[in-house]
Design an enzyme around this catalytic site. Structure first.
Site, PDB file in Angstrom:
ATOM      1  N   TRP A  11       0.815  -1.227   0.000  1.00 49.93           N
ATOM      2  CA  TRP A  11       0.000   0.000   0.000  1.00 49.93           C
ATOM      3  C   TRP A  11       0.841   1.266   0.000  1.00 49.93           C
ATOM      4  CZ3 TRP A  11      -4.731  -0.692   3.841  1.00 49.93           C
ATOM      5  CH2 TRP A  11      -5.567  -1.696   3.334  1.00 49.93           C
ATOM      6  N   LYS A  12       2.147   1.117   0.258  1.00 50.84           N
ATOM      7  CA  LYS A  12       3.038   2.288   0.338  1.00 50.84           C
ATOM      8  C   LYS A  12       2.487   3.263   1.403  1.00 50.84           C
ATOM      9  CE  LYS A  12       4.329   1.243  -4.335  1.00 50.84           C
ATOM     10  NZ  LYS A  12       4.914   1.648  -5.603  1.00 50.84           N
ATOM     11  N   GLY A 173       4.115   2.067 -11.219  1.00 53.72           N
ATOM     12  CA  GLY A 173       3.195   3.208 -11.297  1.00 53.72           C
ATOM     13  C   GLY A 173       3.111   3.870 -12.661  1.00 53.72           C
ATOM     14  N   GLY A 231       0.982  -2.567  -6.212  1.00 56.20           N
ATOM     15  CA  GLY A 231       0.877  -1.261  -5.563  1.00 56.20           C
ATOM     16  C   GLY A 231      -0.513  -0.685  -5.767  1.00 56.20           C
ATOM     17  N   GLY A 232      -0.634   0.252  -6.699  1.00 53.44           N
ATOM     18  CA  GLY A 232      -1.866   1.012  -6.914  1.00 53.44           C
ATOM     19  C   GLY A 232      -3.148   0.187  -6.952  1.00 53.44           C
TER      20      GLY A 232
HETATM   21  P1  13P Z   1       2.276  -0.326  -8.938  1.00 53.95           P
HETATM   22  O1  13P Z   1       1.536  -1.649  -8.910  1.00 53.95           O
HETATM   23  O2  13P Z   1       1.472   0.816  -8.487  1.00 53.95           O
HETATM   24  O3  13P Z   1       2.976  -0.130 -10.236  1.00 53.95           O
HETATM   25  O4  13P Z   1       3.431  -0.457  -7.819  1.00 53.95           O
HETATM   26  C1  13P Z   1       4.250  -1.560  -7.842  1.00 53.95           C
HETATM   27  C2  13P Z   1       5.057  -1.577  -6.604  1.00 53.95           C
HETATM   28  O5  13P Z   1       5.932  -0.757  -6.417  1.00 53.95           O
HETATM   29  C3  13P Z   1       4.716  -2.589  -5.608  1.00 53.95           C
HETATM   30  O6  13P Z   1       5.732  -2.731  -4.659  1.00 53.95           O
END
Ligand code: 13P
Length: 249
Positions: A11-12, A173, A231-232
């Protein structure tokens, strides 16, 4: 478990605390009602890890941290130790994400210290590796990835399972992903590198970088892809569940 995958949500620094708790609850509710064959790991911001562990207490979803410090305790202002994450019940920890390498200047040497500490704990590291845009364009993608693996020292450590996430930096991203062949080749090289040591038969190589509802099924079908680091798309409950469901059983 014919097509067992590991699906990790990173989720960052998202979303807000209160939205995060609601998202944890809704992911839990949707997964409890489904037959899921994959291992699901959610890595929320550290401040809601204990909420996550409580919310998932009756489910098979595991919780991970997005990083950790290699020391157990000490004068490290703002850091959180691997032991603290272990003590509250984290089962996984993302290590060496490219955003930490870039924004916190994490070196492979520091990453080794973290892996070495986690090796003494119950937490399973998810080691991130991946090439930059320039390295890709100069045909040095696999060289860069193998160098990160070598310098991280993961081959010197005896983990029950080694989990590597191949995340090309330029794919994170951006909505861009490598071709299926490129992913297959790098995953093969990572596996080959880790297989070169005895006792390293339990290896999982995940793909990360712009995984979404549209491409997940294709990515999961690539030979050598044992799951995904997302991530997103992991922040949207419906998308995340669709991605989990796109694993062909
Ligand atoms: P995204 O899926 O948003 O490209 O991010 C990937 C990521 O950095 C997962 O650790």
């Amino acid at each position: 478990m014919s097509n067992f995958k590991i699906i990790v949500a990173n989720w960052k620094m998202n979303p807000s605390i209160f939205e995060g708790i609601e998202l944890l609850k809704s992911i839990n509710q949707s997964i409890v009602r489904k037959k899921i064959s994959s291992k699901i790991v959610i890595c929320p911001p550290s401040l809601i890890i204990r909420d996550a562990i409580r919310i998932f207490s009756n489910s098979s979803i595991s919780v991970g941290s997005q990083d950790c410090h290699y020391a157990q305790i000490g004068p490290f202002t703002g850091d959180l130790s691997y032991k603290m994450f272990e003590d509250i019940g984290c089962e996984y920890s993302i290590i060496g994400h490219s955003e930490r390498r870039a924004n916190h200047f994490e070196s492979n040497k520091l990453i080794f210290e973290k892996l070495n500490s986690l090796n003494k704990s119950k937490i399973m590291p998810i080691l991130c590796v991946g090439e930059s845009f320039d390295e890709k364009n100069s045909g040095k993608a696999s060289e860069a990835v193998i160098r990160q693996i070598n310098e991280s020292g993961i081959n010197e450590l005896e983990f029950k399972q080694k989990i590597i996430a191949y995340e090309p930096i330029w794919a994170i991203g951006s909505g861009k992903t490598p071709t299926k062949d490129e992913i297959m080749t790098i995953h093969g090289k990572i596996r080959e590198k880790l297989n070169s040591k005895p006792n390293s038969n339990n290896i999982k190589v995940l793909y990360g970088g712009s995984v979404n509802v549209e491409n997940a099924s294709d990515i999961f079908s690539i030979k050598g892809v044992d799951g995904a680091l997302i991530g997103g798309a992991s922040l949207k409950q419906a998308d995340f569940i669709k991605i989990i469901e796109s694993v062909k059983i």
